[in-house]
Design a protein around this motif. Sequence first.
Motif, PDB file in Angstrom:
ATOM      1  N   THR A   1      28.080  26.302  40.700  1.00 47.33           N
ATOM      2  CA  THR A   1      27.638  25.919  39.125  1.00 47.33           C
ATOM      3  C   THR A   1      27.702  24.952  38.624  1.00 47.33           C
ATOM      4  OG1 THR A   1      27.377  27.932  37.947  1.00 47.33           O
ATOM      5  CG2 THR A   1      27.682  26.433  37.054  1.00 47.33           C
TER       6      THR A   1
ATOM      7  N   THR B   1      30.114  30.416  33.797  1.00 47.45           N
ATOM      8  CA  THR B   1      28.790  28.618  33.140  1.00 47.45           C
ATOM      9  C   THR B   1      30.248  27.670  32.190  1.00 47.45           C
ATOM     10  OG1 THR B   1      27.479  30.171  34.146  1.00 47.45           O
ATOM     11  CG2 THR B   1      27.041  27.919  32.918  1.00 47.45           C
TER      12      THR B   1
ATOM     13  N   TYR C   1      17.918  26.243  35.050  1.00 45.61           N
ATOM     14  CA  TYR C   1      18.748  27.124  34.662  1.00 45.61           C
ATOM     15  C   TYR C   1      17.222  28.187  33.411  1.00 45.61           C
ATOM     16  CZ  TYR C   1      23.571  26.910  35.284  1.00 45.61           C
ATOM     17  OH  TYR C   1      24.494  27.429  35.528  1.00 45.61           O
TER      18      TYR C   1
END
Length: 307
Positions: free
Chosen positions: A265, A202, A99
């Motif tokens: 994700t 997310t 990230y």
Amino acid sequence: MSHPSAPPGYDDRNPLYPPPSSGYPVGYPGAYPQPPPYGGGYPQPGGYPQPGGYPPPMPTVPMNFGDSYISDGTGTDGNFNEASWDDKKVRHAFIRKVYSIISLQLLVTVAIIAVFTFVVPVRSFVQRNAGVYYASYAVFLVTYLVLVCCEGPRRRFPWNIILLSVFTLAMGFMTGAIASTYNTKAVLLAMIITAIVAIIVTIFCFQTKVDFTSCTGLFCVLGIVVMVTGIITAIVLSFKYVYWLHMLYAALGAIAFTLFLAYDTQLVLGNRKHTISPEEYVYGALKIYTDIVYIFTFLLQIVGSRD
């Protein structure tokens, strides 16, 4: 009976835990054979010419080949160490690295879009010279193929970072060239909606027990549907612009890549049926970044209006 909303714990597969009475632990002599790791990915959608002959909003990219970056959590693929995923420090360090890279990629992309949108001389130059778009497309395609298909450059520092940087710049130039043909308010609105969608997806993936990675075949089919729809749309719109077809394809693409974002994700977060190896931080960042950029371009087509 209600079930907790939190995802399963990391220690569920801890080799120190005793095995259930109905089966054998992984690697125990006589255990049932484990399924091979799933590989590949999903194809990206094709684009179509805009009215007036402007380049397509986003090019078609190939399917992902090879399975060295995907594991089924059994440790049978030779590239994934289950004990490393059971170590929360390793997992959290991997997630932070992925990230962090994505944040830098998005900052660079937003900066390029801002220059192409708000700096009038640059905006006019890009609109008059479609070669900027096609040159960035060529660089994008080459770097994408190298990063996806070649395990060596993808894992070897500093070549992986160099290739990812070139890929990010190329995709940023492509996205900026597309954004320069839309109204400024539409670009800002599409950015805000994309950011909201990415944050919600997310957070949802962190909290939910729904395992998107267990539906690999379904996501492959969805990717093929989006790609075929894009090809058909490109052919039709090359002869005559049909507004409802344009909007239908854009809506389908936005929905599909939102689901792809959830899938990728969860591959990065792990603790699901399939995961990405901790060594594949470049691949994980590339996939999530690409999903977010595609969501932006599809939303831009929905909310945007031509200057």
